[in-house]
Design a protein around this motif. Structure first.
Motif: not given
Lengths: 153, 260
Positions: B154-155, B203, B158, B206-207
Motif C-alpha cells: 500500500m505504501t 487507502l 499510494s 484517502r486519495h
C-alpha cells in the motif's frame, strides 16, 4: 570529394573515406556504435525507405531471438537522396548479403553452443561478420578469441 | 497499475477481461510488460503466432473471444528473456528504454484489435510506467489501481496513485483489492490474507478515488488463470466469480460515466 573506400560495418560502426581528386586530401566519416544503436532503436531507416512499412517492424527487427514460425523480419529498405546514407546502406547491405559464409570448425561450433540459446544467433552473426571483415574463410577458436578481444572481453 | 510487483495486476486484468466480457463489453488485453510478459499465457493464447494482415498484426483471440497482444507471442520459448539485437549489449541502458517504448507503441498501434469498447493494458511494476503510457496515449481513459492489504504494497501503491494524479494527470477509475481473502475451494470458508481489514478501502478514500471491490484468492481461480479459461462461466455463483463480476460492473459504470 570522391568516395575512396568504406570499412566495416563491424561492431555496429563503419567508416567511409572520401578523397579530394585534386590534392588527394582524405576525409573519413565514422558512424558511432551507440548513436547507430540509438537511431536504430527509434525505428529510423537511414536514407529513407523504398519498401512499404510492415506492422511491428521495429519490434520484430530488433528482437535478438524470434519465434521460428513468426513472419520474416521486415525488409531493410534502402534508398533516400543523401549520398552518404546511400553509401552506408549499400555497404551494410553488401556486408549482410555477402554470399561467402565462413565455415565453422567443430570446436568453434561447440563453443558457440555453450552460449545461452536466446543470445546465440546474435553472437554467431557478430563472429561471422568479424570473420568476413578480416577475410577469414574459417571460424575456429582463435577467431572467436579475437572477437572477444576486439570487444574488450 | 500499482507500482508494486506481485500484487496481481495481471490476475486482475485477466479477471476483468472475463468479467467485462460477461457484461457484454467488447474487451481487449494488451500486455505492456515487455520483460516479464504473462498475459498471453493467462489468457490462453501463448501458442498463437502473430501474423500480419492488411498492414496490421492480428491479435490472438482467447477461448471467450478476447483479443490479446503480448511480447510473449514473439519470443520462441516460455523462458526466453527479452534481448534486443545490438552489436553489443554493453551500454544498453542508453537505448533499451527507447526501443521498448517503440515496441510498446507498435504493440498498441500496429495490432488489429477488431471492434473494442475497452482495451485493458497490463502495466509492469514501476510508478513511472503509467506516465510512459500516458505519453503514448494522451487520451487514456483512466487507470485501475491494484493493491493488496499489505502495508508494504500500500505504501508503494499510494506513491503511484499520487504520481498518476499529479504527474501523469491520469484519472483513476478506482482501486481493486486483490487477494483480500482466501476462499476454501471445498467448504467456501473465508480466511483473511493480510492484517488490516478495510485498509485498501481507507487507502482509496484517502486519495479520493473509488474502491472498486475485492477479489479473493482461490486455488481454482488461480488454476483457471494458468490455462486461460473463463472462471466466471464455469463457476457462476461462486463467491470469487461474484466478486469479479462486482468489480467489472463498477469499472463498467465508471467507464460509462467517462464517456458521457
Amino acid at each position: 570529394m570522391a568516395l575512396k573506400s568504406t570499412h566495416g560495418p563491424f561492431d555496429g560502426s563503419m567508416s567511409i573515406v572520401y578523397e579530394c581528386p585534386t590534392c588527394s586530401v582524405q576525409t573519413a566519416m565514422l558512424t558511432n556504435r551507440a548513436e547507430t544503436q540509438m537511431v536504430r532503436s527509434l525505428g529510423v531507416r537511414i536514407g529513407g525507405r523504398t519498401t512499404p512499412e510492415e506492422p511491428m517492424e521495429t519490434l520484430r527487427s530488433n528482437l535478438a531471438s524470434v519465434q521460428e514460425e513468426s513472419p520474416e523480419g521486415p525488409p531493410s529498405g534502402t534508398g533516400g537522396k543523401c549520398p552518404f546514407t546511400g553509401m552506408v546502406n549499400d555497404a551494410i547491405g553488401a556486408a549482410e548479403s555477402e554470399p561467402k559464409k565462413p565455415v565453422w570448425t567443430a570446436e568453434a561450433l561447440a563453443r558457440i553452443e555453450a552460449i545461452p540459446h536466446y543470445i546465440r544467433p546474435m553472437v554467431k552473426r557478430n563472429v561471422e561478420s568479424y570473420a568476413r571483415e578480416q577475410g577469414y574463410l574459417e571460424i575456429d577458436e582463435d577467431v572467436m578469441d579475437a572477437v572477444r578481444g576486439s570487444l574488450g572481453m | 497499475m500499482s507500482g508494486k510487483g506481485g500484487v496481481g495486476k495481471s490476475t486482475v486484468t485477466a479477471c476483468l477481461a472475463d468479467g467485462l466480457t460477461r457484461l457484454g463489453v467488447r474487451t481487449g488485453v494488451l500486455d505492456a510488460d515487455l520483460n516479464g510478459p504473462c498475459m498471453a499465457r493467462m489468457m490462453g493464447v501463448r501458442d498463437h503466432k502473430p501474423s500480419p494482415k492488411n498492414g496490421a498484426m492480428i491479435a490472438a483471440r482467447n477461448a471467450y473471444g478476447v483479443p490479446v497482444m503480448s511480447m510473449d507471442m514473439f519470443l520462441p520459448e516460455d523462458e526466453t528473456p527479452l534481448v534486443w539485437e545490438a552489436s553489443s549489449q554493453q551500454g544498453a541502458y542508453t537505448w533499451r528504454s527507447m526501443v521498448e517504448m517503440s515496441a510498446l507503441r507498435e504493440l498498441l498501434s500496429d495490432t488489429d484489435w477488431g471492434d473494442l469498447d475497452v482495451l485493458l493494458i497490463d502495466l509492469p511494476p514501476g510508478a513511472e510506467r503509467l506516465q510512459n503510457l500516458a505519453d503514448l496515449l494522451p487520451d487514456l481513459t483512466g487507470a485501475i489501481v491494484v493493491s493488496t492489504a499489505s502495508q508494504t504494497a500500500m505504501t508503494v501503491v499510494s506513491r503511484s496513485i499520487l504520481m498518476a494524479l499529479n504527474v501523469a494527470n491520469v484519472r483513476i477509475a478506482g482501486v481493486v483489492e486483490n487477494m483480500s481473502t482466501m476462499i476454501c475451494s471445498e467448504c467456501r470458508c473465508k480466511e483473511q490474507m493480510f492484517i488490516g481489514t478495510e485498509a485498501v478501502e481507507e487507502l482509496a478514500e484517502r486519495h479520493g478515488v473509488p474502491y472498486l471491490g475485492a477479489i479473493p484468492f482461490n486455488v481454482t481461480l488461480a488454476d483457471f488463470l494458468e490455462t486461460g479459461r473463463s472462471y466466471i462461466e464455469v463457476h457462476a455463483g461462486h463467491p470469487a466469480a461474484n466478486a469479479i463480476l462486482d468489480v467489472a460492473q463498477r469499472v463498467h459504470f465508471w467507464l460509462k460515466n467517462q464517456s458521457k
